[in-house]
Design an enzyme around this catalytic site. Sequence first.
Site, PDB file in Angstrom:
ATOM      1  N   ARG A 190      53.858  55.273 -11.867  1.00 33.63           N
ATOM      2  CA  ARG A 190      53.259  56.552 -11.611  1.00 33.63           C
ATOM      3  C   ARG A 190      53.984  57.637 -11.921  1.00 33.63           C
ATOM      4  O   ARG A 190      55.511  57.616 -11.401  1.00 33.63           O
ATOM      5  CB  ARG A 190      52.970  56.282 -10.048  1.00 33.63           C
ATOM      6  N   SER A 199      62.756  49.951  -9.084  1.00 31.27           N
ATOM      7  CA  SER A 199      62.695  48.765  -8.061  1.00 31.27           C
ATOM      8  C   SER A 199      63.210  47.703  -8.641  1.00 31.27           C
ATOM      9  O   SER A 199      62.651  46.541  -8.716  1.00 31.27           O
ATOM     10  CB  SER A 199      61.035  48.549  -7.745  1.00 31.27           C
ATOM     11  N   ASP A 246      62.965  51.372  -4.540  1.00 30.89           N
ATOM     12  CA  ASP A 246      61.500  51.599  -3.802  1.00 30.89           C
ATOM     13  C   ASP A 246      61.702  51.502  -2.479  1.00 30.89           C
ATOM     14  O   ASP A 246      61.077  51.980  -1.530  1.00 30.89           O
ATOM     15  CB  ASP A 246      60.679  50.900  -4.781  1.00 30.89           C
TER      16      ASP A 246
END
Length: 953
Positions: free
Chosen positions: A578, A639, A693
């Site tokens: 994103r 992440s 994350d």
Amino acid sequence: CPQIQRALRSLSVPLERLHIMKGHMMEDMCKGLSRRTHAQAKVRMLPTYICSTPNGTEKGNFLVVELCQNQVRTLLVTLYGDGNMSPQMMYKIFDMPEGIMQGEGEALFDFIAQCVTQFLAETVSSDSGSSEEHLPLGFVFPFSCRQTQLDKAELLSWSKGFSCSGVVGKDVVQLLQSAINKQKVGANGTGGHWLSPWRGWKSSQFTPGQLCHVDVVALMNDTVGTMMTCSMEGRPCEVAIVADKGSNCCFMAEAYLVETTDETSGRMCVNTEWGCFGDDGSLNDIITPYDVCVDEESSNPGEKRFEKMVGTLYLGEIVRHALIALTTEKALFTGTDAAVLKEKGVFTMQHVLEIINNEDGISDVRRILEVLGLQPSERDCGRVQQICRAVVGRAASLHATGLAAILSYMCQTREMETLMVNVGVEGELYTGCPRFEEILLNVSRLLAPECMATLLPSRDGSGRGAAMVTAVALRLAAQRREVNEVLAPLRLTRADLEKVQALMREEMERGLCKETNASASVRMLPTYVSHTPDGTGKGQGHWEWDVEEAMALLIAMCWLPTERGDFLALDLGGTNFRVLVVHVTEEGISMASEIYVIPAAIMQGTGMGLFDHIIDCIIDFQMKQNLVTQMLPLGFTFSFPCQQVGLDKALLLTWTKGFSASGCVGQDVVQLLRDAAQRKQHLGMQVVALVNDTVGTMMACGYDDPKCEIGLIVGTGTNACYMEEMKNVGTLEGDQGRMCINMEWGAFGDNGCLDHIFTHFDRVVDESTINPGKQRFEKLISGMYLGEIVRQILMVMAEKQLLFQGRPCPKLQTKNIFQTKFLSTIELSNGLALRQIRAILNELELDASFEDSVLMREVCQTVSLRAAQLCAAGLAAVVEKMRENRGLDQLSVTVGVDGTLYKLHPCFSQNLQKTLKELAPNCNVSFLLSEDGSGKGAALVAAVASRAANAMQ
């Protein structure tokens, strides 16, 4: 004749009134199923604990005892597992001694046991040797019982002329078992007549030793037995009606609706006991004076009002009282002596059936009436025939109304537009009256047009069905043992979880220690985030943040922008990533974002290709947002396990989650992104911070709850972070304050410390991944692997013929065919999900039965429960360490959570929290989801702007 017309009208119930009656019965059915209102319901809806119908694989020898009106029927049924197409039976009927139906209960059960003993003694060959094998017995007991197990049932009340003392409130299964245990091999019998329709049946397959090992394993009433009888020969039957001396119906209900039991999976046969319907007065407007007379003369006035209008034990009496009333009104038998009608029981159901079935004139009717002592005229014969047909027609219509109520209820609770179902039927009214079937079908279709019922006549009565109930019970018990054996390694005990918790704590300590960090499976990586948000810019609203927006705060910590401007955030952690921008202007604050896909070829290609693709997506996003001419600060949420050496520098330790891009491990991922931007000559962004994350989730949730000091991700992968005391972080200099530690707990167990909980299924899944032997804890918990674990279990169960009746399932051999998202659908708490399970299985080209769906859900529940429990064990180690670090008796802390498995799975969060509470009782842990929300971007930038302004000052 007006008197005759009035009598016929009173015995005819209009369709509109039948609709109302159907509605009342459905309401009473719901009351009977509810735990709260069950005691007040007249339709008792008693659970039978029969949760499956025959599937054709049942085989073995089964003994049945059926208690009939004035007889005991014993059967020996042999099934061959051939689809139940050719069961062999041998049976014997024993007449009851006079008075036993009203005598002592012990005498009744002793007599039944003597019948069993004689039956087996005469059936068994005496020279075939001894055997220790137990012979299972099914007991057909056609009276209202409160059943709490298949082999445990307390008698609620006698009916049908029985009133034996000392039985009501007792477990009738135990009474029969005790009576059987008292019998000896070769005891003298009571006399009876043999009925042996099966030629070539050999009694030598049973031995005398079996007479001592008869076990009562199932109890049912005659209605349930009828349903199971009609379920044979490949025709599934889910409803049964007995239209006999008494009347009753049973059907397969969604188990989760049967609140009087703890069963929630699949379906359960419910014995409606609808004979008591109307005892609350709901039928008073259709009860005739003739019904009132019959009720008053019965042994239980005011009870079983519906049964007294439809049961063959009472129909002859209703006709008798109608004839008495019409004789009094001079409409029948004028000028003759009709005193014989005052004798109770003189007009039997057999008389009624002979009269209504006479279509060739009235000569036979005259003969029947004359045998009774009446002197009928031709007109009398015609009118008596009209009354008999009206009484039987009303009984058939009322049966149809009850059936319509059940069919509509089944259709509604299964959320089906139309229902097609087989209905087993048995009883004197069905077999003796040809028009009964016609009326039953036509009226039920008028009342429940959305349902299509096919009537199946019961062959060999309910006794054959009782053998099927017993056989199914034994099949399910054997299957349950095998299922438990397969799933046992995945079912963790409290001791197992406490050991995992202790091992996690040990690995955490090893990861924090400078000397042992390199060999620790839990790396405990410093993040250089030394505090959580304090909420100083939060304002008065209640906001929630996601990872990328929390990133904007981290940008502000190092970039310190003015109060106006645009900020980029990028989140990379799976197949989707994103890009997000936050705009701060004088007019206000706005936010925009877009999700981009990373193809598998890029995920597993070169690092250069991966980061070039990311930059291409960022350029695309900035062009769409008209931001290409600006140099924007960008925060990078990454992440994957990294050795972070600064807020904007982190070395990739290993890829996870299906990524394997070459040339990245050991490299600074921030620099890889910067290099890609340079190659693409993109000057519209500057990477200023990188964060995991998990850390971003903790930071995001920290704006809503200052006590949020733990971050947890449970999605495609899994990880956790928490605020550790600096004095315990041996890999860094300094001992003041705290630092957020990125645990990278997905690799917990890579050193073999979790081998004791790894199952065969886990090892197969691990070996098939791109990183075998790595991220082993993650492979037990995260969404990327749970579907594969389930698939491996299903293949083993299919091989053991526990699923799909042993049929081959080639599609199940396909890797990743069973997606983890299916677990969320399958584990929905209500029974409707079972239809969705079958839809999923059909999509996978798996021919699944209803039982397969129930077992499938159990497999999914076992796998997801273990995942939640292991996650809780890891968290328990974290919170207990934080509590001990701070010297607290009780710790209150909040966990910020993100990840599709935690958010979307219907049971995962509940199971995790419950287990955590058990493992860490001295810690009060709250969970806060990191969610999308319409106002969170405005709140975050307001916080950033306020923090930046204060820092500038």
